[in-house]
Write a protein that holds these residues in place. Structure first.
Motif, PDB file in Angstrom:
ATOM      1  N   SER A   1       0.833  -1.116  -0.021  1.00 46.65           N
ATOM      2  CA  SER A   1       0.018   0.059  -0.236  1.00 46.65           C
ATOM      3  C   SER A   1       0.801   0.984   0.058  1.00 46.65           C
ATOM      4  CB  SER A   1      -1.065  -0.063   1.065  1.00 46.65           C
ATOM      5  OG  SER A   1      -1.441   1.297   1.506  1.00 46.65           O
ATOM      6  N   ILE A   2       0.445   2.330  -0.647  1.00 42.82           N
ATOM      7  CA  ILE A   2       1.105   3.535  -0.639  1.00 42.82           C
ATOM      8  C   ILE A   2       1.411   4.091   0.921  1.00 42.82           C
ATOM      9  CG2 ILE A   2      -1.013   4.924  -0.907  1.00 42.82           C
ATOM     10  CD1 ILE A   2       2.703   5.675  -2.545  1.00 42.82           C
ATOM     11  N   PHE A   3       0.413   3.616   1.819  1.00 44.39           N
ATOM     12  CA  PHE A   3       0.465   4.239   3.241  1.00 44.39           C
ATOM     13  C   PHE A   3       1.759   3.191   3.827  1.00 44.39           C
ATOM     14  CE2 PHE A   3      -4.245   4.824   2.620  1.00 44.39           C
ATOM     15  CZ  PHE A   3      -4.000   5.919   2.509  1.00 44.39           C
ATOM     16  N   ALA A   4       1.666   2.132   3.567  1.00 50.01           N
ATOM     17  CA  ALA A   4       3.065   1.198   4.193  1.00 50.01           C
ATOM     18  C   ALA A   4       4.316   1.484   3.406  1.00 50.01           C
ATOM     19  CB  ALA A   4       2.665  -0.539   3.905  1.00 50.01           C
ATOM     20  N   ILE A   5       4.115   1.986   2.423  1.00 49.97           N
ATOM     21  CA  ILE A   5       5.519   2.466   1.752  1.00 49.97           C
ATOM     22  C   ILE A   5       5.945   3.557   2.220  1.00 49.97           C
ATOM     23  CG2 ILE A   5       6.364   3.247  -0.368  1.00 49.97           C
ATOM     24  CD1 ILE A   5       4.977   1.243  -1.904  1.00 49.97           C
ATOM     25  N   TYR A   6       5.300   4.621   2.755  1.00 46.97           N
ATOM     26  CA  TYR A   6       5.468   5.637   2.960  1.00 46.97           C
ATOM     27  C   TYR A   6       5.999   5.625   4.452  1.00 46.97           C
ATOM     28  CZ  TYR A   6       4.382   9.041  -0.820  1.00 46.97           C
ATOM     29  OH  TYR A   6       4.256   9.801  -1.867  1.00 46.97           O
ATOM     30  N   LEU A   7       5.192   5.109   5.173  1.00 50.81           N
ATOM     31  CA  LEU A   7       5.647   4.547   6.415  1.00 50.81           C
ATOM     32  C   LEU A   7       7.087   4.123   6.668  1.00 50.81           C
ATOM     33  CD1 LEU A   7       4.475   4.372   9.284  1.00 50.81           C
ATOM     34  CD2 LEU A   7       3.750   2.292   9.014  1.00 50.81           C
ATOM     35  N   GLN A   8       7.455   3.303   5.886  1.00 46.24           N
ATOM     36  CA  GLN A   8       8.831   2.635   5.866  1.00 46.24           C
ATOM     37  C   GLN A   8       9.894   3.519   4.812  1.00 46.24           C
ATOM     38  OE1 GLN A   8       9.525   0.616   7.881  1.00 46.24           O
ATOM     39  NE2 GLN A   8       7.764  -0.712   8.322  1.00 46.24           N
ATOM     40  N   THR A   9       9.429   4.638   4.310  1.00 38.30           N
ATOM     41  CA  THR A   9      10.518   5.121   3.496  1.00 38.30           C
ATOM     42  C   THR A   9      11.464   6.031   4.528  1.00 38.30           C
ATOM     43  OG1 THR A   9       8.944   5.870   1.794  1.00 38.30           O
ATOM     44  CG2 THR A   9      10.694   7.144   1.662  1.00 38.30           C
ATOM     45  N   ALA A  10      12.783   5.816   3.941  1.00 37.45           N
ATOM     46  CA  ALA A  10      13.950   6.538   4.798  1.00 37.45           C
ATOM     47  C   ALA A  10      13.677   7.874   4.486  1.00 37.45           C
ATOM     48  CB  ALA A  10      15.351   6.146   4.074  1.00 37.45           C
ATOM     49  N   SER A  11      14.396   8.477   5.562  1.00 36.20           N
ATOM     50  CA  SER A  11      14.085  10.089   5.697  1.00 36.20           C
ATOM     51  C   SER A  11      14.615  10.931   4.713  1.00 36.20           C
ATOM     52  CB  SER A  11      14.712  10.471   6.905  1.00 36.20           C
ATOM     53  OG  SER A  11      16.225  10.380   6.939  1.00 36.20           O
ATOM     54  N   ASP A  12      15.497  10.398   3.698  1.00 35.53           N
ATOM     55  CA  ASP A  12      16.076  11.112   2.534  1.00 35.53           C
ATOM     56  C   ASP A  12      15.526  10.445   1.133  1.00 35.53           C
ATOM     57  OD1 ASP A  12      17.099   8.562   2.630  1.00 35.53           O
ATOM     58  OD2 ASP A  12      19.330   9.132   2.503  1.00 35.53           O
ATOM     59  N   SER A  13      14.514   9.747   1.416  1.00 35.23           N
ATOM     60  CA  SER A  13      13.869   9.049   0.095  1.00 35.23           C
ATOM     61  C   SER A  13      12.625   9.394  -0.310  1.00 35.23           C
ATOM     62  CB  SER A  13      14.300   7.692   0.330  1.00 35.23           C
ATOM     63  OG  SER A  13      15.314   7.109   0.438  1.00 35.23           O
ATOM     64  N   TYR A  14      11.856  10.345   0.561  1.00 32.70           N
ATOM     65  CA  TYR A  14      10.450  10.682   0.033  1.00 32.70           C
ATOM     66  C   TYR A  14      10.114  11.349  -1.372  1.00 32.70           C
ATOM     67  CZ  TYR A  14       9.078   9.702   4.989  1.00 32.70           C
ATOM     68  OH  TYR A  14       8.822   9.116   6.046  1.00 32.70           O
ATOM     69  N   LEU A  15      11.263  12.105  -1.628  1.00 33.35           N
ATOM     70  CA  LEU A  15      11.041  12.573  -3.119  1.00 33.35           C
ATOM     71  C   LEU A  15      11.315  11.470  -4.110  1.00 33.35           C
ATOM     72  CD1 LEU A  15      10.865  14.849  -5.056  1.00 33.35           C
ATOM     73  CD2 LEU A  15      13.409  15.264  -4.888  1.00 33.35           C
ATOM     74  N   GLY A  16      12.471  10.628  -4.082  1.00 36.93           N
ATOM     75  CA  GLY A  16      12.618   9.744  -4.959  1.00 36.93           C
ATOM     76  C   GLY A  16      11.528   8.631  -4.963  1.00 36.93           C
ATOM     77  N   VAL A  17      10.884   8.012  -3.858  1.00 38.15           N
ATOM     78  CA  VAL A  17       9.981   7.275  -3.763  1.00 38.15           C
ATOM     79  C   VAL A  17       8.651   7.727  -4.565  1.00 38.15           C
ATOM     80  CG1 VAL A  17       8.278   5.959  -2.217  1.00 38.15           C
ATOM     81  CG2 VAL A  17      10.562   6.231  -1.860  1.00 38.15           C
ATOM     82  N   THR A  18       8.358   9.025  -3.967  1.00 36.18           N
ATOM     83  CA  THR A  18       7.073   9.757  -4.756  1.00 36.18           C
ATOM     84  C   THR A  18       7.246   9.651  -6.151  1.00 36.18           C
ATOM     85  OG1 THR A  18       6.780  10.901  -2.637  1.00 36.18           O
ATOM     86  CG2 THR A  18       5.517  11.593  -4.773  1.00 36.18           C
ATOM     87  N   LEU A  19       8.303  10.207  -6.546  1.00 35.40           N
ATOM     88  CA  LEU A  19       8.573  10.082  -8.114  1.00 35.40           C
ATOM     89  C   LEU A  19       8.816   8.802  -8.999  1.00 35.40           C
ATOM     90  CD1 LEU A  19      11.282  12.994  -8.419  1.00 35.40           C
ATOM     91  CD2 LEU A  19       8.576  13.218  -8.987  1.00 35.40           C
ATOM     92  N   SER A  20       8.870   7.743  -8.048  1.00 41.39           N
ATOM     93  CA  SER A  20       9.232   6.505  -8.520  1.00 41.39           C
ATOM     94  C   SER A  20       7.596   5.947  -9.002  1.00 41.39           C
ATOM     95  CB  SER A  20       9.857   5.570  -7.738  1.00 41.39           C
ATOM     96  OG  SER A  20       9.101   5.133  -6.659  1.00 41.39           O
ATOM     97  N   VAL A  21       6.660   6.143  -7.882  1.00 39.05           N
ATOM     98  CA  VAL A  21       5.431   5.702  -7.800  1.00 39.05           C
ATOM     99  C   VAL A  21       4.602   6.576  -9.298  1.00 39.05           C
ATOM    100  CG1 VAL A  21       3.181   5.623  -6.803  1.00 39.05           C
ATOM    101  CG2 VAL A  21       5.093   5.183  -5.500  1.00 39.05           C
ATOM    102  N   ILE A  22       4.861   8.010  -9.154  1.00 40.57           N
ATOM    103  CA  ILE A  22       4.380   8.574 -10.103  1.00 40.57           C
ATOM    104  C   ILE A  22       4.732   8.306 -11.548  1.00 40.57           C
ATOM    105  CG2 ILE A  22       4.089  10.930 -11.161  1.00 40.57           C
ATOM    106  CD1 ILE A  22       4.154  11.979  -8.263  1.00 40.57           C
ATOM    107  N   GLY A  23       5.905   8.062 -11.723  1.00 41.14           N
ATOM    108  CA  GLY A  23       6.858   7.659 -12.847  1.00 41.14           C
ATOM    109  C   GLY A  23       6.273   6.275 -13.631  1.00 41.14           C
TER     110      GLY A  23
END
Length: 498
Positions: free
Chosen positions: A306-328
């Motif tokens: 889930s996008i919620f579970a992914i953001y919950l476990q995202t490293a503090s320096d990775s939110y931009l990359g993870v977000t763009l990876s999902v959008i891309g």
């Protein structure tokens, strides 16, 4: 008692599915512990949200001891109950202490293997122990064998698993360094549709990812399979360019897939047009490439995806990359799927007018790919579709002992079977039937004590082996099978006969 005799499916794919299911059976019940470790890591390590040197000392013992031992205990229990779990845990201490890296692979090997050996040893003197000495023999035999296996794991398994883990890690590092990691989607996305993802994810990606997260605080490997972007893009394409039931059900499927994390929901949409797997492969590769470029990752596995579970476990320096990876990933998957759907739209409309229900056929194919254990038909019904698969049972009988316990069984015992149990409880409550327990569990955990076992059609032979004295019903759709009404009628007749 008469049971169903569905046709079994052979081949390497089924064996890999069973292997993946076994691995998943060790990991999934312990996901809460992984999440707890991930949260402690996220908050208290020096680079965490709220660094705390004292509380950060919890991280290493949990990753090195707690999590592998939980996995080993669960694997041992799956083979030989509590006794197998205890011996498997003892033996796994050897592989943990004998290696310098977290021994998840070692635990998944040693735990079940030690339990199996204990089971074989017990058979040697079964029925030969003098009365009054059973507990003495059982305890000492388990303790002595546990010591022997722990020593064997220390000197034999630990170095071997360390070498294997090192080789796999080197391979992943090479793919990253060569910029080839996105090619993993060529195997991952088709594997998901064929339900081979458990063997890939739980057997390779999760153990290696945890090792990477221990070393660097995060791992990209947790995102290879869990990224919801490819499925989101595919379902969006169906929402705008699909026809009939597929188009009507796609928006609801998006909610279940993206927010609920149940990726199974989009598999039938791929099976309707197998060429659409190109869209999810391209989307997955895009997401991985973006994560590589931004050096993003998760601290721990995201389960479900889930996008919620992914953001919950995202490293503090990775939110931009993870977000763009999902959008891309979603954008690329959407673009390719849209082209394919628009190109075949006229033909699809003609098929729809002729009464060809592609989605229902795809749901059936999806269930066959997973060996019958699929949440998809149920979830599509909830999301607005009409793909209620039919269910059959080749034989049942009401002339047996009163039914007081019903078990819904599936591979993991946590998803589709839970939904089926809820439906049955509601039906029994509405019919005013009391005193009948309805639970869900994995087939591997069937004890043989249930009066009635309900499973997906392809899983019934395995359920029959585990619980041979039970009455068995086979269904195709855990959420809406007409066989549930037969069960209710059977229980009403039982109630009236009292």
């Amino acid at each position: 008692m008469t049971t169903t005799s569905p046709k079994t499916t052979g081949g390497a794919r089924v064996r890999v599915q069973r292997f993946g299911t076994f691995l998943s059976g060790m990991i999934m019940p312990n996901i809460a512990a992984f999440i707890a470790w991930g949260l402690i890591t996220a908050f208290f390590i020096p680079t965490g949200w709220t660094p705390n040197e004292s509380l950060a000392t919890l991280v290493d013992p949990m990753i090195k001891y707690l999590l592998p031992l939980l996995i080993a205990n669960q694997g041992g229990r799956m083979i030989y109950g509590v006794r197998g779990g205890v011996v498997g845990t003892i033996a796994t201490m050897g592989v943990i202490v004998g290696a310098e890296i977290p021994m998840f692979l070692g635990a998944m090997i040693v735990g079940p293997l030690a339990a199996w050996i204990m089971k074989q040893v017990d058979k040697l003197w079964a029925g030969k122990i003098r009365a009054g000495f059973e507990m003495l023999v059982d305890n000492f035999s388990a303790g002595i064998l546990g010591v022997i296996l722990a020593l064997g794991a220390f000197f034999g398994v630990a170095p071997l698993v360390s070498a294997i883990s090192g080789a796999l890690s080197a391979g992943v590092d090479w793919l990253v360094a060569a910029g080839l990691l996105p090619l993993a989607s060529i195997f991952i996305e088709p594997g998901k549709v064929l339900f081979l993802n458990n063997a890939i994810n739980q057997g390779i990606l999760t153990p290696l990812g945890i090792q990477q997260a221990t070393d660097s605080g995060k791992s990209i490997l947790f995102l290879l399979e869990a990224n919801p972007g490819p499925g989101l893009g595919l379902l969006l394409a169906y929402t705008f360019f699909g026809v009939g039931v597929a188009r009507a059900s796609a928006p609801g499927a998006i909610i279940i897939q993206f927010f609920g994390g149940i990726h199974e929901i989009y598999f039938p949409y791929v099976l309707m047009k197998p060429i659409l797997v190109l869209s999810t492969i391209a989307g997955g590769a895009t997401g991985i490439a973006i994560n590589v470029a931004f050096n993003s990752g998760l601290r721990a596995p995201a389960s479900p995806g889930s996008i919620f579970a992914i953001y919950l476990q995202t490293a503090s320096d990775s939110y931009l990359g993870v977000t763009l990876s999902v959008i891309g990933a979603a954008a690329v998957s959407f673009a390719i799927a849209a082209v394919i759907l628009r190109a075949s739209r006229k033909r699809d409309l003609e098929a729809l007018e002729s009464g060809d229900d592609q989605l229902a056929s795809a749901v059936a194919a999806n269930a066959a790919n997973k060996g019958g254990d699929s949440k998809v038909g149920a979830l599509l019904n909830q999301s607005g579709g009409t793909a209620a698969a039919t269910s059959t049972v080749e034989g049942t009988t009401a002339t047996r002992a009163p039914i007081q316990s019903i078990v819904f069984a599936c591979d993991a015992g946590m998803g589709s079977s839970a939904m089926g149990a809820t439906v049955m409880r509601n039906k029994l409550k509405k019919a005013g039937i009391e005193g009948v327990t309805v639970v869900n569990e994995s087939i591997a955990n069937l004890s043989g004590n249930a009066d009635l076992v309900i499973t997906q059609r392809e899983l019934t032979p395995r359920a029959t082996e585990k619980s041979p004295n039970s009455l068995h019903y086979s269904v195709d759709n855990f959420m809406g099978s007409p066989k549930y009404d037969e069960v209710v009628a059977l229980l009403e007749a039982q109630k009236a006969a009292k």
